[in-house]
Design a protein around this motif. Structure first.
Motif, PDB file in Angstrom:
ATOM      1  N   THR A   1       0.858  -1.175   0.000  1.00 33.37           N
ATOM      2  CA  THR A   1       0.000   0.000   0.000  1.00 33.37           C
ATOM      3  C   THR A   1       0.900   1.233   0.000  1.00 33.37           C
ATOM      4  O   THR A   1       1.873   1.296   0.765  1.00 33.37           O
TER       5      THR A   1
ATOM      6  N   LEU B   1       1.774   4.911   1.007  1.00 32.28           N
ATOM      7  CA  LEU B   1       1.411   5.786   2.116  1.00 32.28           C
ATOM      8  C   LEU B   1       1.624   7.238   1.699  1.00 32.28           C
ATOM      9  O   LEU B   1       2.731   7.620   1.303  1.00 32.28           O
TER      10      LEU B   1
ATOM     11  N   LEU C   1      -1.563   2.854   9.327  1.00 32.83           N
ATOM     12  CA  LEU C   1      -1.546   1.575   8.614  1.00 32.83           C
ATOM     13  C   LEU C   1      -2.080   0.506   9.555  1.00 32.83           C
ATOM     14  O   LEU C   1      -1.542   0.329  10.654  1.00 32.83           O
TER      15      LEU C   1
ATOM     16  N   TYR D   1       6.996   0.281  13.599  1.00 32.38           N
ATOM     17  CA  TYR D   1       5.541   0.160  13.507  1.00 32.38           C
ATOM     18  C   TYR D   1       4.963  -0.097  14.887  1.00 32.38           C
ATOM     19  O   TYR D   1       5.411  -0.990  15.611  1.00 32.38           O
TER      20      TYR D   1
ATOM     21  N   LYS E   1      -1.629   1.705  15.416  1.00 30.82           N
ATOM     22  CA  LYS E   1      -1.737   1.498  13.963  1.00 30.82           C
ATOM     23  C   LYS E   1      -0.996   2.599  13.200  1.00 30.82           C
ATOM     24  O   LYS E   1      -1.516   3.178  12.232  1.00 30.82           O
TER      25      LYS E   1
ATOM     26  N   SER F   1       0.820  -4.491   3.383  1.00 30.61           N
ATOM     27  CA  SER F   1      -0.463  -4.458   4.091  1.00 30.61           C
ATOM     28  C   SER F   1      -1.189  -5.799   4.024  1.00 30.61           C
ATOM     29  O   SER F   1      -2.339  -5.905   4.469  1.00 30.61           O
TER      30      SER F   1
END
Length: 295
Positions: free
Chosen positions: A102, A104, A120, A234, A239, A259
């Protein structure tokens, strides 16, 4: 001779019974999918057709070369011996790509630092690219290891040179237990020189080996580790993916993050051929095969 003719006719019937299906960017999932002109558009359509029991042994599923498709191909029917279901490429150009990436685009700066975060929602994140180059998690130290003098079972290590600042609670710790073993744990408590960690096996059996005094360790997946361009971590609780942009701004870079956990999965189905398909951006498995044969 009659037996030979019968066998040949049987193979011809099998061949005639096979159906070709096509998937391409710009196709339509509402179409029949049986020609380039009526091609489907998404992996979602392929998976729903598969789940409905609509593919048969000998069928071919062709993805258009040069196109990129987001999703996980999930096999839910078997081919047969000598007549597999085949997933392959058609057209001209580079192999089609099944991607879990994905892109960002919405970033928020953390104070006045070089660090920014984007939202995310994934259970774990293992792969991130900056301008097409895979970037590792930020780590401390950037190279080499810190060293621990003692340990307690497989629950804590003590480094006499460590201080309480910064706090490493919540960071991952990579502990070199043997020369060939580096186990990932999460620090649950940091008290000055002692690091207590969990034994959750998210990345394998990390309790099979205990630390050996004087071996090395490092920290990762903490905002405290982000000091170079492209360093990232992360936080699954909030999230958020955090990244260091080295004094630049996020809009100057293309950032992609995994993702999806898998690009292709087969569980308890058999006789599947896969050829000329590229995978990228899966956090755990490009191809996940379980309890299957003839794949």
């Amino acid at each position: 001779m009659r037996k030979l003719i019968t066998i040949l006719l049987w193979f011809i019937c099998l061949s005639l019974g096979a159906t070709n299906y096509y998937v391409k960017t710009g196709g339509s999932d509402a179409s029949a999918g049986t020609s380039d002109g009526t091609a489907w558009a998404t992996i979602t359509k392929v998976n729903s057709f598969w789940a409905a029991g609509s593919f048969a042994p000998g069928d071919n599923i062709y993805f258009n070369r040069g196109d990129k498709f987001y999703g996980t191909i999930t096999v839910s029917e078997s081919g047969s011996s000598g007549s597999p279901i085949t997933i392959a490429a058609y057209g001209a150009g580079v192999n089609p790509v099944i991607t879990g990436f994905t892109t960002l685009t919405s970033w928020t700066q953390v104070g006045s630092t070089n660090n920014y975060y984007a939202t995310l929602d994934v259970p774990r994140l293992n792969i991130v690219t900056l301008n097409g180059i895979v970037k590792g998690m930020g780590r401390f130290p950037n190279i080499g290891y810190l060293h621990y003098e003692s340990h307690s079972g497989n629950t804590s290590i003590t480094d006499n040179e460590l201080t309480g600042t910064p706090s490493w609670t919540g960071a991952e710790i990579g502990i070199r237990k043997y020369r060939w073993i580096i186990d990932r744990h999460v620090v649950t408590n940091h008290t000055t020189t002692t690091l207590t960690y969990n034994s959750l096996g998210d990345y394998g059996n990390n309790t099979a080996y205990s630390p050996i005094n004087l071996n090395g360790y490092f920290f990762q997946n903490s905002i405290n580790c982000l000091d170079d361009l492209g360093d990232w971590c992360y936080d699954a609780a909030t999230k958020r993916i955090y990244m260091n942009f080295g004094g630049g701004v996020p809009g100057s870079f293309t950032i992609k993050a995994g993702s999806l956990d898998k690009n292709f999965t087969v569980n308890s189905f058999n006789y599947i051929n896969l050829t000329n398909i590229d995978f990228e951006g899966a956090n755990l498995h490009g191809a996940y095969l379980m309890s299957c044969s003839g794949v």
